[in-house]
Design an enzyme around this catalytic site. Structure first.
Site, PDB file in Angstrom:
ATOM      1  N   ASP A 193       7.164   2.434   8.610  1.00  0.00           N
ATOM      2  CA  ASP A 193       6.158   1.674   7.857  1.00  0.00           C
ATOM      3  C   ASP A 193       4.824   1.737   8.586  1.00  0.00           C
ATOM      4  OD1 ASP A 193       6.675  -0.618   5.426  1.00  0.00           O
ATOM      5  OD2 ASP A 193       4.743  -0.706   6.467  1.00  0.00           O
ATOM      6  N   ASN A 243       9.676   6.077  -0.127  1.00  0.00           N
ATOM      7  CA  ASN A 243       9.500   4.841  -0.900  1.00  0.00           C
ATOM      8  C   ASN A 243       8.110   4.217  -0.728  1.00  0.00           C
ATOM      9  OD1 ASN A 243      10.507   2.029  -1.976  1.00  0.00           O
ATOM     10  ND2 ASN A 243       9.820   1.658   0.123  1.00  0.00           N
ATOM     11  N   TYR A 300      -2.593   5.086  -9.954  1.00  0.00           N
ATOM     12  CA  TYR A 300      -1.172   4.831  -9.650  1.00  0.00           C
ATOM     13  C   TYR A 300      -0.284   5.625 -10.613  1.00  0.00           C
ATOM     14  CZ  TYR A 300       3.113   2.129  -8.771  1.00  0.00           C
ATOM     15  OH  TYR A 300       4.392   1.742  -8.465  1.00  0.00           O
ATOM     16  N   LYS A 303       2.284   8.782  -9.720  1.00  0.00           N
ATOM     17  CA  LYS A 303       3.728   8.711  -9.954  1.00  0.00           C
ATOM     18  C   LYS A 303       4.187   9.844 -10.892  1.00  0.00           C
ATOM     19  CE  LYS A 303       4.549   5.077  -7.387  1.00  0.00           C
ATOM     20  NZ  LYS A 303       5.304   5.224  -6.122  1.00  0.00           N
ATOM     21  N   ILE A 329       9.387  -4.846 -10.477  1.00  0.00           N
ATOM     22  CA  ILE A 329      10.330  -5.481  -9.553  1.00  0.00           C
ATOM     23  C   ILE A 329       9.585  -6.582  -8.793  1.00  0.00           C
ATOM     24  CG2 ILE A 329      11.954  -5.061  -7.649  1.00  0.00           C
ATOM     25  CD1 ILE A 329      12.520  -3.378 -10.209  1.00  0.00           C
ATOM     26  N   THR A 333       8.473  -7.890  -5.915  1.00  0.00           N
ATOM     27  CA  THR A 333       8.259  -7.596  -4.490  1.00  0.00           C
ATOM     28  C   THR A 333       6.817  -7.976  -4.152  1.00  0.00           C
ATOM     29  OG1 THR A 333       7.316  -5.391  -4.772  1.00  0.00           O
ATOM     30  CG2 THR A 333       9.736  -5.530  -4.729  1.00  0.00           C
TER      31      THR A 333
HETATM   32  P1  NAD Z   1       5.861  -3.357  -1.077  1.00  0.00           P
HETATM   33  O1  NAD Z   1       4.385  -3.483  -1.082  1.00  0.00           O
HETATM   34  O2  NAD Z   1       6.709  -4.584  -0.971  1.00  0.00           O
HETATM   35  O3  NAD Z   1       6.319  -2.347   0.068  1.00  0.00           O
HETATM   36  C1  NAD Z   1       5.652  -1.136   0.279  1.00  0.00           C
HETATM   37  C2  NAD Z   1       5.701  -0.817   1.766  1.00  0.00           C
HETATM   38  O4  NAD Z   1       5.023   0.424   1.958  1.00  0.00           O
HETATM   39  C3  NAD Z   1       4.980  -1.863   2.623  1.00  0.00           C
HETATM   40  O5  NAD Z   1       5.809  -2.250   3.719  1.00  0.00           O
HETATM   41  C4  NAD Z   1       3.748  -1.126   3.120  1.00  0.00           C
HETATM   42  O6  NAD Z   1       3.335  -1.524   4.422  1.00  0.00           O
HETATM   43  C5  NAD Z   1       4.232   0.311   3.121  1.00  0.00           C
HETATM   44  N1  NAD Z   1       3.130   1.265   3.075  1.00  0.00           N
HETATM   45  C6  NAD Z   1       1.999   1.194   2.317  1.00  0.00           C
HETATM   46  N2  NAD Z   1       1.194   2.225   2.594  1.00  0.00           N
HETATM   47  C7  NAD Z   1       1.826   2.966   3.538  1.00  0.00           C
HETATM   48  C8  NAD Z   1       1.497   4.155   4.228  1.00  0.00           C
HETATM   49  N3  NAD Z   1       0.327   4.783   4.019  1.00  0.00           N
HETATM   50  N4  NAD Z   1       2.372   4.648   5.124  1.00  0.00           N
HETATM   51  C9  NAD Z   1       3.556   4.004   5.364  1.00  0.00           C
HETATM   52  N5  NAD Z   1       3.916   2.879   4.753  1.00  0.00           N
HETATM   53  C10 NAD Z   1       3.062   2.360   3.839  1.00  0.00           C
HETATM   54  O7  NAD Z   1       6.202  -2.541  -2.418  1.00  0.00           O
HETATM   55  P2  NAD Z   1       7.546  -2.257  -3.237  1.00  0.00           P
HETATM   56  O8  NAD Z   1       7.428  -2.959  -4.527  1.00  0.00           O
HETATM   57  O9  NAD Z   1       8.730  -2.439  -2.396  1.00  0.00           O
HETATM   58  O10 NAD Z   1       7.302  -0.711  -3.554  1.00  0.00           O
HETATM   59  C11 NAD Z   1       8.062   0.338  -3.007  1.00  0.00           C
HETATM   60  C12 NAD Z   1       7.876   1.564  -3.896  1.00  0.00           C
HETATM   61  O11 NAD Z   1       8.342   1.271  -5.202  1.00  0.00           O
HETATM   62  C13 NAD Z   1       6.413   2.002  -4.056  1.00  0.00           C
HETATM   63  O12 NAD Z   1       6.365   3.420  -4.053  1.00  0.00           O
HETATM   64  C14 NAD Z   1       6.049   1.468  -5.414  1.00  0.00           C
HETATM   65  O13 NAD Z   1       5.009   2.205  -6.012  1.00  0.00           O
HETATM   66  C15 NAD Z   1       7.355   1.650  -6.146  1.00  0.00           C
HETATM   67  N6  NAD Z   1       7.493   0.849  -7.340  1.00  0.00           N
HETATM   68  C16 NAD Z   1       7.439  -0.506  -7.267  1.00  0.00           C
HETATM   69  C17 NAD Z   1       7.553  -1.236  -8.432  1.00  0.00           C
HETATM   70  C18 NAD Z   1       7.477  -2.729  -8.428  1.00  0.00           C
HETATM   71  O14 NAD Z   1       7.379  -3.293  -9.506  1.00  0.00           O
HETATM   72  N7  NAD Z   1       7.493  -3.398  -7.287  1.00  0.00           N
HETATM   73  C19 NAD Z   1       7.739  -0.586  -9.663  1.00  0.00           C
HETATM   74  C20 NAD Z   1       7.806   0.787  -9.698  1.00  0.00           C
HETATM   75  C21 NAD Z   1       7.688   1.511  -8.519  1.00  0.00           C
END
Ligand code: NAD
Length: 258
Positions: A37, A90, A158, A162, A191, A193
């Site tokens: 991370d 991720n 975004y 994707k 989700i 989060t």
């Molecule tokens: P989150 O913000 O809780 O976690 C994302 C993590 O990525 C964080 O710990 C952050 O520090 C880390 N991060 C950000 N930029 C970074 C970088 N440059 N290098 C390394 N780490 C980095 O988000 P989440 O909801 O758990 O999302 C995880 C994945 O799921 C993402 O790719 C997001 O686009 C995707 N996603 C999320 C949702 C949703 O609704 N939450 C929906 C579809 C897709």
């Protein structure tokens, strides 16, 4: 017997949200996990949680858009655990000022592409040689349901990033299909989060999205982590180049139930 026994797995963005839950789940299924991370403290506390439950993990601080840091992350997996079998790409960002065609700032577009799309490519590029010498592997790239359908609540950069993840993953899958590496995309719906915390805290914005989810609620990070576990494990040994949609029915719906 764990579903990931004897496997070494890297999870990016594992300090929070989906990645953090997946790191604990993968470790509980027997994997040695590299918790990667950009926020060092979050990666360290995720590792502490895993170790407290008897799992194996190390923390690596990485910005996934940085080529040298990504290589160092893969090197850390190989030097600590002797190989690499799973890469869960991720990490992702969802900036507030990412909006419509006319109002998304070019700097925001550039940063989103750097992290969400180039970061995934750099991860694959560093991992593939290590997986080949480890006898094969599974790459799981996080896309989103917005890569499959458009929304009036635009988040242009975004969405485009994707869509790129989906297309790139298919090509990677085909290129390495006969070399022992599988690659699949995971398309989560919304989700609960930290990524969506601000958006979902606003009742109007929350309801605007909830109405489109046939199951009638937002998803939980463990529901995505379990899908990632399937794709990461040998249970999905004939699955490659696919996009696994875990969205509460959003992409299936024209009209949702009352
Ligand atoms: P989150 O913000 O809780 O976690 C994302 C993590 O990525 C964080 O710990 C952050 O520090 C880390 N991060 C950000 N930029 C970074 C970088 N440059 N290098 C390394 N780490 C980095 O988000 P989440 O909801 O758990 O999302 C995880 C994945 O799921 C993402 O790719 C997001 O686009 C995707 N996603 C999320 C949702 C949703 O609704 N939450 C929906 C579809 C897709």
């Amino acid at each position: 017997m764990g579903r990931l026994d004897d496997k070494v797995a890297i999870i990016t963005g594992a300090g929070s949200g989906i990645g953090r839950v997946a790191a604990s789940l993968f470790a509980s299924e027997g994997a040695a996990v590299v918790v990667a991370d950009v926020v060092a403290d979050h990666a360290a506390s995720a590792v502490a949680d895993i170790e407290a439950s008897g799992g194996r993990a190390i923390a690596v601080t990485v910005d996934v858009s940085d080529e040298a840091q990504i290589q160092a992350m893969v090197d850390a997996a190989v030097s600590t655990y002797g190989g690499l079998h799973v890469l869960f790409n991720n990490a992702g960002i969802f900036p507030d000022d990412d909006g419509g065609v006319l109002d998304t700032p070019p700097e925001t577009w550039a940063r989103v592409m750097e992290v969400n799309l180039k970061g995934v490519w750099l991860g694959c590029r560093a991992a593939v040689p290590a997986m080949l010498t480890s006898g094969g592997g599974s790459i799981v790239n996080v896309a989103s349901f917005v890569a499959l359908m458009g929304a009036a609540t635009a988040q242009l950069a975004y969405t485009a990033s994707k869509g790129g993840v989906l297309a790139m993953t298919r090509e990677l899958a085909v290129e390495y299909a006969r070399k022992g590496i599988r690659a699949n995309s995971l398309c989560p719906g919304p989700i609960e989060t930290p990524l969506l915390a601000e958006l979902l805290a606003d009742p109007a914005r929350r309801e605007r999205r909830l109405v489109h989810i046939p199951i009638g609620r937002f998803g939980r990070p463990e529901e995505i982590a379990k899908a990632a576990l399937f794709l990461a494990s040998d249970e999905s040994s004939f699955v490659t180049g696919s996009a696994l949609v875990v969205d509460g029915g959003i992409t299936a719906a024209y009209v949702t139930p009352e």
